[in-house]
Design a protein around this motif. Structure first.
Motif, short mmCIF file in Angstrom:
data_model
loop_
_atom_site.label_atom_id
_atom_site.label_comp_id
_atom_site.label_asym_id
_atom_site.label_seq_id
_atom_site.Cartn_x
_atom_site.Cartn_y
_atom_site.Cartn_z
N THR A 3 0.84 -1.19 0.00
CA THR A 3 0.00 0.00 0.00
C THR A 3 0.88 1.25 0.00
O THR A 3 2.07 1.18 0.34
N PRO A 4 0.32 2.41 -0.35
CA PRO A 4 1.10 3.65 -0.30
C PRO A 4 1.68 3.90 1.09
O PRO A 4 2.82 4.38 1.21
N GLU A 5 0.91 3.57 2.13
CA GLU A 5 1.41 3.78 3.49
C GLU A 5 2.63 2.90 3.77
O GLU A 5 3.60 3.33 4.40
N GLN A 6 2.58 1.65 3.30
CA GLN A 6 3.71 0.74 3.50
C GLN A 6 4.94 1.23 2.73
O GLN A 6 6.06 1.16 3.24
N ILE A 7 4.73 1.71 1.51
CA ILE A 7 5.84 2.23 0.72
C ILE A 7 6.45 3.44 1.41
O ILE A 7 7.68 3.59 1.49
N ASN A 8 5.58 4.32 1.92
CA ASN A 8 6.07 5.49 2.64
C ASN A 8 6.89 5.11 3.85
O ASN A 8 7.95 5.68 4.12
N ARG A 11 10.36 3.96 2.94
CA ARG A 11 11.23 5.10 2.63
C ARG A 11 11.62 5.83 3.92
O ARG A 11 12.77 6.23 4.11
N HIS A 42 9.17 16.28 -2.52
CA HIS A 42 8.36 15.08 -2.32
C HIS A 42 8.64 14.45 -0.96
O HIS A 42 7.71 14.02 -0.26
N MET A 46 5.87 13.89 1.98
CA MET A 46 5.57 12.54 2.41
C MET A 46 5.88 12.36 3.89
O MET A 46 5.10 11.78 4.66
N TRP A 50 3.31 11.62 7.14
CA TRP A 50 3.45 10.42 7.97
C TRP A 50 3.65 10.78 9.43
O TRP A 50 3.01 10.22 10.32
#
Length: 282
Positions: A3-8, A11, A42, A46, A50
């Motif tokens: 998910t986008p949250e997991q990718i964030n 990072r 970016h 991001m 978070w």
């Protein structure tokens, strides 16, 4: 698929590793963004989404100096004065909403025989979770890199229990702790398998206010076992409920982070995330 949250978070975890290794030089936004292959704009956006604060502010919280400052002469009053006086919002969360119950000697001895345990997988700001509950409360919560291995660990802890893949109301309520609005959160109850000593240590961890840290020695003093720092460390290392029982708030007396079952990068992230949320709420 992540998910986008997991990718964030992946990072952000990379950024935290870099910050932890280079905090003495106070790396700039451009430097940190470059290390995680993002543009400064970016990365700033991001990260702020978070953590709720800018990378620069987060750097201040995650620095080892932050940990040292929290272990100054005021630390003696954190367990009592801060709890009694109360911090607004998130600072009071654990102390007000969590109750704890140890399993009976029979339940403990029999490895959870006749217990029915529901379990499910969930997302958090710090990675995926496996959460499990009995009819009395949360009995297990762990950060999960592999669903199969995490479930095997849960079953190893309760070898004679019955298991059912189900997200029940007890779990759903507990997971509300990761949301930004806790005003409607009901009491979170814990149903733990442990020795009397372990449960006493875990109860003491619950009194550490969110955004604050303490040392293994201070925990030993609070349970009137001042020479038992090593045993306290072992009990903390066996904590079966990640985040809800905040073993991440315990560091070494010199300010070093110490160990963490689910990784020092995640521990650093949680400490700074909590500090950022408490400070932004006061």
């Amino acid at each position: 698929m992540a998910t986008p949250e997991q990718i964030n978070y992946t990072r952000i975890a990379e950024a935290i590793v870099y910050i932890r290794e280079n905090f003495r030089s106070q790396p700039s936004l451009d430097e940190i963004a470059e290390k995680v292959n993002l543009s400064p704009f970016h990365f700033q956006r991001m990260f702020t989404e978070w953590a709720g604060v800018s990378p620069k502010k987060f750097l201040q919280y995650i620095s080892i100096e932050y940990a040292k400052n929290l272990l100054n002469d005021k630390q003696a009053s954190l367990f009592d004065a801060a709890y009694e006086a109360g911090l607004s919002g998130t600072g009071r969360l654990h102390d007000l909403f969590i109750q704890i119950e140890g399993m009976t000697p029979g339940e403990y001895k029999n490895g959870g025989a006749e217990l029915d345990i529901n379990y499910s997988y969930a997302e958090s700001p710090f990675g995926d979770l496996l959460i499990a509950s009995t009819s009395k409360g949360i009995c297990h919560m762990s950060f999960s890199e592999n669903e199969i291995l995490s479930l095997d660990d849960l079953k190893h802890r309760f070898p004679n229990a019955g298991f059912r893949p189900l997200r029940d109301g007890i779990q759903q309520n507990a997971l509300g702790i990761f949301q930004n609005d806790w005003t409607n959160l009901s009491q979170v109850k814990l149903h733990l398998k442990g020795t009397a000593f372990q449960i006493k240590v875990w109860e003491t961890l619950l009194k550490i206010p969110m955004g604050k840290l303490t040392s293994y020695g201070n925990i030993a003093d609070k349970i009137t076992r001042p020479k038992a720092s090593r045993a306290v460390g072992t009990a903390i290392g066996n904590n079966p409920v990640a985040f809800l029982i905040p073993c991440h708030r315990v560091i070494k007396s010199g300010g070093a982070p110490g160990g963490y079952m689910w990784g020092l990068t995640r521990k650093s992230a949680i400490i700074a995330w909590e500090a950022a949320h408490v400070n932004s709420d006061t």
